[in-house]
Design a protein around this motif. Structure first.
Motif, short mmCIF file in Angstrom:
data_model
loop_
_atom_site.label_atom_id
_atom_site.label_comp_id
_atom_site.label_asym_id
_atom_site.label_seq_id
_atom_site.Cartn_x
_atom_site.Cartn_y
_atom_site.Cartn_z
N VAL A 85 3.03 -5.49 -2.03
CA VAL A 85 4.39 -4.97 -2.14
C VAL A 85 4.34 -3.45 -2.27
O VAL A 85 3.53 -2.91 -3.03
CB VAL A 85 5.14 -5.55 -3.35
N GLU A 86 5.19 -2.77 -1.51
CA GLU A 86 5.35 -1.33 -1.64
C GLU A 86 6.82 -1.06 -1.97
O GLU A 86 7.71 -1.38 -1.18
CB GLU A 86 4.95 -0.62 -0.35
N SER A 127 -0.84 1.48 -7.31
CA SER A 127 -1.10 2.87 -7.00
C SER A 127 0.22 3.62 -6.91
O SER A 127 1.28 3.04 -6.69
CB SER A 127 -1.87 3.02 -5.70
N VAL A 128 0.15 4.93 -7.05
CA VAL A 128 1.32 5.79 -7.00
C VAL A 128 1.13 6.81 -5.90
O VAL A 128 0.09 7.48 -5.83
CB VAL A 128 1.55 6.51 -8.34
N THR A 129 2.10 6.93 -5.01
CA THR A 129 2.13 7.99 -4.01
C THR A 129 3.56 8.50 -3.92
O THR A 129 4.48 7.95 -4.52
CB THR A 129 1.65 7.50 -2.63
N LEU A 155 5.37 2.83 -5.48
CA LEU A 155 4.39 2.02 -6.18
C LEU A 155 3.92 0.93 -5.23
O LEU A 155 4.74 0.27 -4.59
CB LEU A 155 4.99 1.37 -7.43
N ALA A 156 2.62 0.72 -5.15
CA ALA A 156 2.07 -0.27 -4.21
C ALA A 156 1.05 -1.14 -4.92
O ALA A 156 0.19 -0.64 -5.65
CB ALA A 156 1.41 0.44 -3.02
N ASN A 170 -4.64 1.24 1.09
CA ASN A 170 -5.52 0.39 0.30
C ASN A 170 -4.74 -0.36 -0.76
O ASN A 170 -4.92 -1.56 -0.96
CB ASN A 170 -6.59 1.25 -0.38
N ALA A 171 -3.86 0.34 -1.44
CA ALA A 171 -3.15 -0.30 -2.54
C ALA A 171 -2.16 -1.31 -2.03
O ALA A 171 -1.87 -2.30 -2.70
CB ALA A 171 -2.44 0.76 -3.38
N ALA A 172 -1.61 -1.08 -0.85
CA ALA A 172 -0.67 -2.06 -0.32
C ALA A 172 -1.36 -3.36 -0.03
O ALA A 172 -0.73 -4.36 0.21
CB ALA A 172 -0.05 -1.53 0.97
#
Length: 416
Positions: free
Chosen positions: A22-23, A55-57, A66-67, A246-248
């Motif tokens: 989830v993103e 993760s945060v971008t 957030l992913a 990657n985090a997704a």
């Protein structure tokens, strides 16, 4: 030319898992003065450690993303709920609040990130819609494994798209229930229209890649016409994008959101309408595998294959409603019984993306189809191991929005 067909086929990978990534994107507002621009640094400085591992971008306009890593449905949702709760508390203490809409209607779009990729993207997409998309929109993206039958899931994600766009429309603008979708409809359709259906999905994706206009060419430092950066800036662009992929949850196909790469620190926007199949003429060199992989990251159809499936057409929701998006999409795409029921209901609105975005659930056929789809999802979620609270939340969302035929866009609150 690089074997586009082989690349495209690698984007449809069979799996024996049913993971979810989830993103979540959110517009971030100043709690006291919502019309004030919020610098990325202010948000970043306020963020706490995240207990769920997201993760945060940041997006170009400062939207917070957030992913999650790839996980079973309940674990992905639970982890992201915990992380989002931590973020909301920390931002509140800093005088900030997350938006509950998918389109910023009160601030002028301002791009904060000036990395080479975004400079070229802004030049290519143009005004006003390119800037609006980059700086003023937010979405819920659901990433799903293809399972044992990639074509079936690929078709389901597309055929159910208009109904789900209407059900979760949450960005009112100029008479549209999903103003965010209206923005996308006004961008370059060679890269934002749905991929063709009816044949081999991999072959159709290959044709889409070849026909999509070339957005940019990555070139060495100081090449004429490039938007340059020092190597730190170039690496930062690549690292940020790669971390997001990657985090997704499913960076396994060998390409992801490709980094700019060693020694390449400039991006030259291609503004003459050339498709990717003309890369060699435009760039004065043949394309490499990295060029093709990067080109694929600049293409944004409603559903995009990357070894897993990205479902990109959902408007951002308030902090309490995004789990409903994830649960409903997961149920209707991965559960065969629910999918069959939902596809029958969605047949009358097949391909009607624009009408779904304009009218949402006020369109009677959309509302009827959405009612059937949500009932099917509620019945399927326990079979898929969903927690009771999540099933109940989907039911409450249906009672509030689906049954009365009112998309979330009709709610009045701006921030939550």
């Amino acid at each position: 030319m690089t074997d586009v067909q082989a690349f495209a086929r690698g984007c449809f990978q069979r799996t024996d898992t049913d993971r979810v990534g989830v993103e979540l994107e959110f517009l971030v507002f100043d709690a006291e003065t919502p019309s004030r621009q919020v610098p990325i640094a202010r948000v970043a400085d306020a963020l706490p450690p995240l207990p769920g591992g997201s993760s945060v971008t940041f997006e170009p306009g400062g939207q917070l993303e957030l992913a999650t890593p790839p996980l079973p449905l309940s674990e992905a949702v639970a982890g992201l709920v915990a992380d989002l709760d931590a973020v909301r508390r920390a931002l509140s203490a800093a005088g900030l609040v997350l938006g509950s809409r998918a389109l910023d209607s009160i601030r002028t779009p301002v791009r904060q990130l000036r990395l080479p990729r975004y400079e070229a993207m802004a030049a290519f997409l143009g005004l006003p819609y390119g800037r609006l998309m980059m700086c003023s929109t937010a979405s819920v993206q659901v990433n799903l494994d293809f399972g044992a039958n990639p074509r079936a899931r690929w078709d389901r994600a597309h055929l159910l798209g208009p109904v789900l766009v209407a059900a979760f429309a949450n960005s009112p603008r100029d008479g549209w229930m999903s103003g965010r979708q209206a923005v996308w409809l006004n961008l370059d359709r060679t890269r934002t229209a749905p991929v063709a259906m009816g044949g081999d999905p991999a072959e159709e994706w290959a044709e889409y890649l070849l026909d999509a206009r070339l957005m940019l060419v990555r070139e060495p430092e100081n090449a004429p016409g490039t938007s340059g950066a020092d190597m730190n800036g170039a690496n930062e662009a690549g690292a940020n994008d790669m971390n997001s992929a990657n985090a997704a949850g499913m960076y396994g196909g060998g390409w992801g959101r490709a980094p700019i790469g060693p020694g390449v620190v400039g991006c030259r926007a291609v503004l003459d309408g050339s498709p990717y199949r003309d890369f060699a003429r435009v760039a004065a060199r043949p394309p490499t595998g990295d060029d093709l992989a990067y080109h694929a990251t600049t293409i944004f159809p409603p559903v995009r294959p990357r070894g897993w499936m990205e479902i990109r057409y959902l408007d951002a929701q308030g902090p309490k409603d995004w789990p409903v998006c994830v649960a409903v999409v997961h149920a209707l795409v991965t559960d065969d019984r629910a999918a069959d029921t939902a596809l029958d209901a969605a047949l009358p609105v097949r391909g009607d993306w624009a009408r779904a975005a304009r009218f949402g659930l006020a369109e009677p056929r959309m509302r009827r189809a959405a009612e059937v789809c949500f009932r099917a999802a509620v019945e399927a979620l326990p079979r898929l191991g969903a927690d009771p609270w999540l099933v109940a939340r989907v039911g409450r969302f249906a009672a509030r929005y689906i049954e009365p035929g009112r998309s979330p866009a009709l709610d009045l609150e701006m921030c939550g």
